[in-house]
Design a protein around this motif. Structure first.
Motif, PDB file in Angstrom:
ATOM      1  N   LYS A   1       0.881  -1.279  -0.011  1.00  0.00           N
ATOM      2  CA  LYS A   1      -0.017  -0.249  -0.087  1.00  0.00           C
ATOM      3  C   LYS A   1       1.028   1.017  -0.081  1.00  0.00           C
ATOM      4  O   LYS A   1       1.653   0.986   0.906  1.00  0.00           O
ATOM      5  CB  LYS A   1      -0.795   0.212   1.175  1.00  0.00           C
ATOM      6  N   ILE A   2       0.871   1.826  -1.375  1.00  0.00           N
ATOM      7  CA  ILE A   2       1.142   3.138  -1.209  1.00  0.00           C
ATOM      8  C   ILE A   2       1.080   4.580  -1.085  1.00  0.00           C
ATOM      9  O   ILE A   2      -0.391   4.262  -1.827  1.00  0.00           O
ATOM     10  CB  ILE A   2       2.119   3.266  -2.311  1.00  0.00           C
ATOM     11  N   SER A   3       1.281   5.743  -0.599  1.00  0.00           N
ATOM     12  CA  SER A   3       0.400   6.892  -0.673  1.00  0.00           C
ATOM     13  C   SER A   3       0.328   6.910  -2.571  1.00  0.00           C
ATOM     14  O   SER A   3       1.725   6.884  -2.986  1.00  0.00           O
ATOM     15  CB  SER A   3       0.949   7.590  -0.120  1.00  0.00           C
ATOM     16  N   GLU A   4      -0.653   7.935  -2.504  1.00  0.00           N
ATOM     17  CA  GLU A   4      -1.436   8.728  -4.145  1.00  0.00           C
ATOM     18  C   GLU A   4      -0.229   9.097  -4.196  1.00  0.00           C
ATOM     19  O   GLU A   4       0.027   9.745  -5.642  1.00  0.00           O
ATOM     20  CB  GLU A   4      -2.615   8.907  -3.584  1.00  0.00           C
TER      21      GLU A   4
ATOM     22  N   ALA B   1      -5.814   2.775 -13.038  1.00  0.00           N
ATOM     23  CA  ALA B   1      -4.496   2.652 -12.719  1.00  0.00           C
ATOM     24  C   ALA B   1      -3.117   2.987 -12.430  1.00  0.00           C
ATOM     25  O   ALA B   1      -2.397   2.729 -12.330  1.00  0.00           O
ATOM     26  CB  ALA B   1      -4.268   2.759 -15.379  1.00  0.00           C
ATOM     27  N   VAL B   2      -3.043   4.183 -12.246  1.00  0.00           N
ATOM     28  CA  VAL B   2      -1.692   5.247 -12.137  1.00  0.00           C
ATOM     29  C   VAL B   2      -1.870   4.294 -10.004  1.00  0.00           C
ATOM     30  O   VAL B   2      -3.015   4.027  -9.095  1.00  0.00           O
ATOM     31  CB  VAL B   2      -2.486   5.918 -11.449  1.00  0.00           C
ATOM     32  N   SER B   3      -0.556   3.920  -9.693  1.00  0.00           N
ATOM     33  CA  SER B   3      -0.287   3.795  -8.184  1.00  0.00           C
ATOM     34  C   SER B   3      -0.435   4.895  -6.953  1.00  0.00           C
ATOM     35  O   SER B   3      -0.032   4.638  -6.582  1.00  0.00           O
ATOM     36  CB  SER B   3       0.565   2.909  -8.121  1.00  0.00           C
ATOM     37  N   THR B   4       1.544   5.892  -7.750  1.00  0.00           N
ATOM     38  CA  THR B   4       1.314   6.722  -7.377  1.00  0.00           C
ATOM     39  C   THR B   4       1.944   7.897  -8.147  1.00  0.00           C
ATOM     40  O   THR B   4       2.370   7.796  -9.455  1.00  0.00           O
ATOM     41  CB  THR B   4       2.424   6.875  -5.975  1.00  0.00           C
ATOM     42  N   VAL B   5       1.502   9.195  -7.990  1.00  0.00           N
ATOM     43  CA  VAL B   5       2.361  10.384  -8.393  1.00  0.00           C
ATOM     44  C   VAL B   5       3.238  11.015  -7.602  1.00  0.00           C
ATOM     45  O   VAL B   5       3.129  10.920  -6.329  1.00  0.00           O
ATOM     46  CB  VAL B   5       1.356  11.037  -9.345  1.00  0.00           C
ATOM     47  N   ILE B   6       4.672  11.117  -8.253  1.00  0.00           N
ATOM     48  CA  ILE B   6       5.527  12.015  -8.053  1.00  0.00           C
ATOM     49  C   ILE B   6       6.268  13.590  -7.985  1.00  0.00           C
ATOM     50  O   ILE B   6       7.404  13.645  -9.059  1.00  0.00           O
ATOM     51  CB  ILE B   6       7.057  10.835  -7.827  1.00  0.00           C
ATOM     52  N   PRO B   7       5.416  14.211  -7.750  1.00  0.00           N
ATOM     53  CA  PRO B   7       5.670  15.573  -7.984  1.00  0.00           C
ATOM     54  C   PRO B   7       6.991  15.729  -7.507  1.00  0.00           C
ATOM     55  O   PRO B   7       7.659  15.563  -6.455  1.00  0.00           O
ATOM     56  CB  PRO B   7       5.206  16.434  -7.706  1.00  0.00           C
ATOM     57  N   GLY B   8       7.940  16.405  -7.773  1.00  0.00           N
ATOM     58  CA  GLY B   8       9.048  16.884  -7.302  1.00  0.00           C
ATOM     59  C   GLY B   8       8.927  17.991  -6.257  1.00  0.00           C
ATOM     60  O   GLY B   8       8.134  18.691  -6.154  1.00  0.00           O
ATOM     61  N   ALA B   9       9.954  17.669  -4.887  1.00  0.00           N
ATOM     62  CA  ALA B   9      10.093  19.123  -4.471  1.00  0.00           C
ATOM     63  C   ALA B   9      11.279  20.137  -3.909  1.00  0.00           C
ATOM     64  O   ALA B   9      11.356  18.916  -3.131  1.00  0.00           O
ATOM     65  CB  ALA B   9       8.531  19.181  -2.786  1.00  0.00           C
TER      66      ALA B   9
END
Length: 327
Positions: free
Chosen positions: A12-15, A277-285
């Motif tokens: 289980k991973i964060s959206e 279909a998306v598991s997670t999205v990885i915006p940079g910060a």
């Protein structure tokens, strides 16, 4: 924070997760260790449990900083790192067992982890996807206990489709945003069928979809948004998702009219999460406040059918030709 099952890993991973290309700096600026630490702390504070890094980010400092930080935590986040871009020249011959073993051992050392949670081949040449021996090496590294899971980060849809021919592929990282709609088609369908996790990168089109840029906006000389607009240094699709800056600004203005007073950054991230279909999205910060802003996107209500159609219409009007057909 909301969580999703990460494909066949069952984890289980964060959206919303944390992309660390910019960790502790803006593009081209010096690395700031304190800012990097505070950014990682902000991610944990918002229940983000995935950090996405690579051995080339900040010359290895991204991995090393993450490795040092997670040692202070009782509950460790899931670490995704990428490998292959340290090659002097990107050729299929570079993806040898000797090189892959060295790169992965270096990442294990940087992150101070005996077993890496997940390793992705970092946008390798297309020919590599037709080399089963490369994926067999990764299978062997799993058996040896050096990695738990592996996958690929891709430039092109076709590469992702080919990668899913290999049973060992647990995840694929791909560019997907309001200006890059083609993954919705065959790629997402096959990923769901094969239960492959999807990590979405470049969700804000290199900042275009924050809505903060104008025709007068400039970027530093060492910023890829200055030197790679036409693919001079690496794939053009990595910069503004391959959209010309001027055309992108016109599309953004149309999006602003549709979403009025809403924060376009958060809307753009929530839009990505509308797809199963998306598991997670990885915006940079590059600093903590951006982490909090990004994380809040997961708490927004779903976009309406009318809003989803409006995004499609804007894409069709400003972006589709020629971007849709290039990647």
């Amino acid at each position: 924070m909301r969580f999703r099952t990460f494909g066949k890993t069952g984890i289980k991973i964060s959206e919303i997760s944390l992309g660390t290309w910019q960790l502790g700096s803006k593009w081209g600026d010096p690395f700031d260790q304190e800012v990097a630490y505070n950014t990682l702390k902000a991610a944990i504070a918002t229940d983000i449990n995935v950090f996405d890094t690579a051995d080339v980010y900040q010359g290895g400092l991204s991995e090393k900083t993450i490795g040092k930080y997670i040692k202070t935590l009782k509950e460790k986040p899931f670490i995704i790192t990428k490998t292959g871009r340290r090659l002097e020249k990107q050729t299929k011959e570079g993806y040898s067992e000797e090189n892959l073993r060295k790169f992965i051992d270096d990442s294990r050392k940087n992150l101070d982890m005996d077993t890496l949670d997940m390793v992705l081949l970092h946008c390798p040449p297309t020919d590599v996807y037709y080399m089963p021996e490369v994926f067999q090496i990764l299978d062997i590294l799993k058996v040896e206990g050096k990695i738990k899971h592996y996958g690929v980060s891709v430039e092109r849809i076709e590469e992702g489709l080919k990668a899913m021919d290999y049973d060992g592929i647990d995840a694929i990282e791909i560019i997907f945003n309001m200006f890059r709609l083609r993954p919705i088609e065959e790629f997402f369908v096959k990923a769901l069928k094969n239960n492959v996790g999807i990590i979405v990168r470049v969700p804000l089109a290199s900042g275009l979809l924050t809505g903060k840029y104008t025709t007068k906006t400039t970027f530093g000389k060492d910023d890829h948004r200055t030197f790679n607009r036409n693919g001079e240094a690496f794939d053009k699709g990595e910069t503004f998702s391959g959209v010309s800056f001027e055309k992108g600004l016109k599309a953004v203005e149309a999006l602003k009219k549709e979403f009025k007073t809403q924060d376009l950054t958060q809307i753009a991230l929530r839009w990505v999460l509308m797809f199963d279909a998306v598991s997670t999205v990885i915006p940079g910060a590059s600093k903590p406040e951006y982490v909090y802003q990004n994380a809040n996107a997961a708490l927004l209500p779903p976009l309406t059918k009318v809003q989803m159609q409006a995004v499609r219409d804007i894409y069709d009007m400003y972006i589709k030709d020629p971007v849709h057909y290039l990647w």
